[in-house]
Design a protein around this motif. Structure first.
Motif, PDB file in Angstrom:
ATOM      1  N   ALA A 100       0.357  10.619   2.050  1.00 48.68           N
ATOM      2  CA  ALA A 100      -0.509  10.284   3.183  1.00 48.68           C
ATOM      3  C   ALA A 100      -0.883   8.804   3.105  1.00 48.68           C
ATOM      4  O   ALA A 100      -1.297   8.322   2.048  1.00 48.68           O
ATOM      5  CB  ALA A 100      -1.775  11.139   3.178  1.00 48.68           C
ATOM      6  N   ARG A 101      -0.704   8.114   4.233  1.00 49.02           N
ATOM      7  CA  ARG A 101      -1.094   6.703   4.347  1.00 49.02           C
ATOM      8  C   ARG A 101      -2.027   6.559   5.539  1.00 49.02           C
ATOM      9  O   ARG A 101      -1.765   7.115   6.611  1.00 49.02           O
ATOM     10  CB  ARG A 101       0.136   5.815   4.538  1.00 49.02           C
ATOM     11  N   SER A 102      -3.104   5.803   5.342  1.00 53.36           N
ATOM     12  CA  SER A 102      -4.123   5.656   6.383  1.00 53.36           C
ATOM     13  C   SER A 102      -4.416   4.198   6.658  1.00 53.36           C
ATOM     14  O   SER A 102      -4.159   3.327   5.823  1.00 53.36           O
ATOM     15  CB  SER A 102      -5.421   6.367   5.966  1.00 53.36           C
ATOM     16  N   TRP A 103      -4.989   3.936   7.847  1.00 53.12           N
ATOM     17  CA  TRP A 103      -5.403   2.583   8.215  1.00 53.12           C
ATOM     18  C   TRP A 103      -6.647   2.684   9.100  1.00 53.12           C
ATOM     19  O   TRP A 103      -6.776   3.571   9.930  1.00 53.12           O
ATOM     20  CB  TRP A 103      -4.276   1.836   8.931  1.00 53.12           C
ATOM     21  N   LEU A 104      -7.602   1.796   8.851  1.00 53.32           N
ATOM     22  CA  LEU A 104      -8.835   1.789   9.628  1.00 53.32           C
ATOM     23  C   LEU A 104      -8.593   1.212  11.016  1.00 53.32           C
ATOM     24  O   LEU A 104      -7.812   0.276  11.192  1.00 53.32           O
ATOM     25  CB  LEU A 104      -9.914   0.971   8.917  1.00 53.32           C
ATOM     26  N   LEU A 105      -9.308   1.781  11.999  1.00 55.50           N
ATOM     27  CA  LEU A 105      -9.206   1.349  13.391  1.00 55.50           C
ATOM     28  C   LEU A 105     -10.569   0.895  13.894  1.00 55.50           C
ATOM     29  O   LEU A 105     -11.601   1.425  13.476  1.00 55.50           O
ATOM     30  CB  LEU A 105      -8.715   2.502  14.269  1.00 55.50           C
ATOM     31  N   ASN A 106     -10.559  -0.086  14.798  1.00 51.96           N
ATOM     32  CA  ASN A 106     -11.818  -0.447  15.445  1.00 51.96           C
ATOM     33  C   ASN A 106     -12.031   0.442  16.662  1.00 51.96           C
ATOM     34  O   ASN A 106     -11.234   1.351  16.951  1.00 51.96           O
ATOM     35  CB  ASN A 106     -11.850  -1.936  15.798  1.00 51.96           C
ATOM     36  N   GLU A 107     -13.112   0.186  17.417  1.00 56.64           N
ATOM     37  CA  GLU A 107     -13.447   1.042  18.549  1.00 56.64           C
ATOM     38  C   GLU A 107     -12.383   1.005  19.635  1.00 56.64           C
ATOM     39  O   GLU A 107     -12.244   1.957  20.415  1.00 56.64           O
ATOM     40  CB  GLU A 107     -14.808   0.629  19.131  1.00 56.64           C
ATOM     41  N   ALA A 108     -11.615  -0.075  19.701  1.00 53.60           N
ATOM     42  CA  ALA A 108     -10.546  -0.189  20.697  1.00 53.60           C
ATOM     43  C   ALA A 108      -9.235   0.442  20.216  1.00 53.60           C
ATOM     44  O   ALA A 108      -8.234   0.420  20.930  1.00 53.60           O
ATOM     45  CB  ALA A 108     -10.321  -1.658  21.042  1.00 53.60           C
ATOM     46  N   GLY A 109      -9.245   0.990  19.004  1.00 58.01           N
ATOM     47  CA  GLY A 109      -8.036   1.597  18.464  1.00 58.01           C
ATOM     48  C   GLY A 109      -7.091   0.613  17.813  1.00 58.01           C
ATOM     49  O   GLY A 109      -5.956   0.965  17.488  1.00 58.01           O
ATOM     50  N   GLU A 110      -7.540  -0.609  17.581  1.00 53.16           N
ATOM     51  CA  GLU A 110      -6.702  -1.622  16.939  1.00 53.16           C
ATOM     52  C   GLU A 110      -6.823  -1.515  15.419  1.00 53.16           C
ATOM     53  O   GLU A 110      -7.882  -1.180  14.886  1.00 53.16           O
ATOM     54  CB  GLU A 110      -7.135  -3.018  17.398  1.00 53.16           C
ATOM     55  N   VAL A 111      -5.738  -1.818  14.725  1.00 50.82           N
ATOM     56  CA  VAL A 111      -5.723  -1.706  13.269  1.00 50.82           C
ATOM     57  C   VAL A 111      -6.545  -2.818  12.638  1.00 50.82           C
ATOM     58  O   VAL A 111      -6.362  -4.004  12.942  1.00 50.82           O
ATOM     59  CB  VAL A 111      -4.278  -1.760  12.740  1.00 50.82           C
ATOM     60  N   ILE A 112      -7.467  -2.436  11.747  1.00 49.74           N
ATOM     61  CA  ILE A 112      -8.273  -3.413  11.012  1.00 49.74           C
ATOM     62  C   ILE A 112      -7.592  -3.768   9.697  1.00 49.74           C
ATOM     63  O   ILE A 112      -7.372  -4.936   9.385  1.00 49.74           O
ATOM     64  CB  ILE A 112      -9.681  -2.853  10.733  1.00 49.74           C
ATOM     65  N   ARG A 113      -7.211  -2.744   8.929  1.00 50.05           N
ATOM     66  CA  ARG A 113      -6.582  -2.981   7.626  1.00 50.05           C
ATOM     67  C   ARG A 113      -6.071  -1.656   7.078  1.00 50.05           C
ATOM     68  O   ARG A 113      -6.477  -0.581   7.539  1.00 50.05           O
ATOM     69  CB  ARG A 113      -7.575  -3.589   6.642  1.00 50.05           C
ATOM     70  N   PRO A 114      -5.170  -1.714   6.075  1.00 49.27           N
ATOM     71  CA  PRO A 114      -4.761  -0.478   5.400  1.00 49.27           C
ATOM     72  C   PRO A 114      -5.958   0.195   4.736  1.00 49.27           C
ATOM     73  O   PRO A 114      -6.908  -0.470   4.302  1.00 49.27           O
ATOM     74  CB  PRO A 114      -3.750  -0.958   4.358  1.00 49.27           C
ATOM     75  N   ALA A 115      -5.903   1.511   4.633  1.00 48.41           N
ATOM     76  CA  ALA A 115      -7.000   2.273   4.019  1.00 48.41           C
ATOM     77  C   ALA A 115      -6.427   3.188   2.935  1.00 48.41           C
ATOM     78  O   ALA A 115      -5.499   2.812   2.233  1.00 48.41           O
ATOM     79  CB  ALA A 115      -7.758   3.045   5.089  1.00 48.41           C
ATOM     80  N   ALA A 116      -6.959   4.381   2.815  1.00 47.36           N
ATOM     81  CA  ALA A 116      -6.641   5.260   1.683  1.00 47.36           C
ATOM     82  C   ALA A 116      -5.166   5.670   1.654  1.00 47.36           C
ATOM     83  O   ALA A 116      -4.525   5.821   2.690  1.00 47.36           O
ATOM     84  CB  ALA A 116      -7.512   6.509   1.749  1.00 47.36           C
ATOM     85  N   ARG A 117      -4.649   5.842   0.432  1.00 51.51           N
ATOM     86  CA  ARG A 117      -3.320   6.410   0.206  1.00 51.51           C
ATOM     87  C   ARG A 117      -3.436   7.515  -0.830  1.00 51.51           C
ATOM     88  O   ARG A 117      -4.244   7.417  -1.760  1.00 51.51           O
ATOM     89  CB  ARG A 117      -2.334   5.349  -0.297  1.00 51.51           C
ATOM     90  N   GLU A 118      -2.635   8.549  -0.668  1.00 49.34           N
ATOM     91  CA  GLU A 118      -2.572   9.609  -1.667  1.00 49.34           C
ATOM     92  C   GLU A 118      -1.168  10.195  -1.672  1.00 49.34           C
ATOM     93  O   GLU A 118      -0.469  10.173  -0.651  1.00 49.34           O
ATOM     94  CB  GLU A 118      -3.621  10.698  -1.412  1.00 49.34           C
ATOM     95  N   SER A 119      -0.741  10.659  -2.821  1.00 52.08           N
ATOM     96  CA  SER A 119       0.592  11.250  -2.932  1.00 52.08           C
ATOM     97  C   SER A 119       0.553  12.347  -3.979  1.00 52.08           C
ATOM     98  O   SER A 119      -0.328  12.376  -4.845  1.00 52.08           O
ATOM     99  CB  SER A 119       1.629  10.195  -3.313  1.00 52.08           C
ATOM    100  N   GLY A 120       1.519  13.257  -3.890  1.00 48.60           N
ATOM    101  CA  GLY A 120       1.549  14.337  -4.860  1.00 48.60           C
ATOM    102  C   GLY A 120       2.546  15.407  -4.493  1.00 48.60           C
ATOM    103  O   GLY A 120       3.538  15.155  -3.796  1.00 48.60           O
ATOM    104  N   PHE A 121       2.252  16.638  -4.943  1.00 50.44           N
ATOM    105  CA  PHE A 121       3.178  17.752  -4.785  1.00 50.44           C
ATOM    106  C   PHE A 121       2.417  19.026  -4.437  1.00 50.44           C
ATOM    107  O   PHE A 121       1.321  19.251  -4.942  1.00 50.44           O
ATOM    108  CB  PHE A 121       3.966  17.983  -6.083  1.00 50.44           C
ATOM    109  N   TRP A 122       3.018  19.819  -3.554  1.00 48.64           N
ATOM    110  CA  TRP A 122       2.531  21.165  -3.250  1.00 48.64           C
ATOM    111  C   TRP A 122       3.503  22.139  -3.905  1.00 48.64           C
ATOM    112  O   TRP A 122       4.708  22.096  -3.625  1.00 48.64           O
ATOM    113  CB  TRP A 122       2.487  21.407  -1.743  1.00 48.64           C
ATOM    114  N   ARG A 123       3.009  23.058  -4.753  1.00 43.64           N
ATOM    115  CA  ARG A 123       3.854  23.915  -5.579  1.00 43.64           C
ATOM    116  C   ARG A 123       3.517  25.385  -5.333  1.00 43.64           C
ATOM    117  O   ARG A 123       2.705  25.982  -6.051  1.00 43.64           O
ATOM    118  CB  ARG A 123       3.680  23.537  -7.048  1.00 43.64           C
ATOM    119  N   PRO A 124       4.137  26.024  -4.346  1.00 44.97           N
ATOM    120  CA  PRO A 124       3.884  27.464  -4.113  1.00 44.97           C
ATOM    121  C   PRO A 124       4.360  28.306  -5.293  1.00 44.97           C
ATOM    122  O   PRO A 124       5.391  28.028  -5.906  1.00 44.97           O
ATOM    123  CB  PRO A 124       4.722  27.767  -2.863  1.00 44.97           C
TER     124      PRO A 124
END
Length: 211
Positions: A100-124
């Motif tokens: 998952a990669r995220s980026w912050l948005l302002n009120e107009a929906g414009e990108v402010i900067r990169p935000a949180a990242r997470e990675s991993g595995f789902w193991r049923p």
């Protein structure tokens, strides 16, 4: 309503909408390195390695999803809007690769900067339990256990949280993912951290862009 017209909310209408979405996403996949000596990751069930039977309980998640969400917590000034892309891929083995990669948005929906990242595995697992291992760029590692609560919804609770010396004091998390009526992916997360009791933290609504 004329004969043969799908009724809104019906199974026929859901199938029609899924076909419309697939027309734009079925030919897309993750970038591929054709010189790899092992199977590449695929986020498209029509391409690459066959899906392992152990992953049938999470099959609807395979793909790349993109959309917007909201982050809120008593210790921040928000709520804040963010954009996000989540990838669920596989390589033929009995686990999903998650990013998952995220980026912050302002009120107009414009990108402010990169935000949180997470990675991993789902193991049923054979008993329907799903083990989820996530690593965050903020120095937090989480181990979740959960199960499908129906064919298109999954719920998880942290069993353990490990933090580096410089990470925030995260103590627990609860997540609920679901494929909503129009075929999009939605999730909500509650989190306990920095001395606060567990409460809503992030939520998002994402549309399929690959698969």
């Amino acid at each position: 309503m004329t004969a043969g017209t799908p009724i809104p909310g019906s199974g026929d209408e859901a199938i029609r909408l899924a076909e419309e979405r697939a027309a734009a996403t079925r030919a897309r996949n993750l970038p591929q390195f054709t010189d790899m000596p092992i199977p590449g990751d695929t986020a498209n069930l029509r391409e690459g390695a066959n899906l392992n039977d152990a992953l049938l309980a999470v099959l609807p998640l395979v793909g790349v999803w993109r959309g917007e969400g909201e982050v809120v917590y008593p210790t921040i000034d928000g709520p804040f809007r963010f954009g996000q892309q989540i990838t669920f891929a596989h390589d033929g083995r009995p686990f999903l690769i998650y990013e998952a990669r995220s980026w912050l948005l302002n009120e107009a929906g414009e990108v402010i900067r990169p935000a949180a990242r997470e990675s991993g595995f789902w193991r049923p697992q054979p008993d329907d339990t799903i083990e989820v291992l996530l690593t965050h760029n903020t120095g937090v590692v989480e181990m979740y256990y959960g199960k499908p609560i129906k064919q298109t919804a999954w719920e998880f609770e942290t069993d353990a949280v490990i933090r580096t010396a410089t990470a925030k004091d995260v103590t627990s998390s609860h997540r609920l993912y679901g494929i909503v009526n129009n075929g999009d992916l939605a999730y909500v997360e509650e989190r306990a951290m920095v001395g606060q009791p567990r409460q809503p933290h992030t939520s998002a609504h994402l549309m399929r862009v690959v698969g």
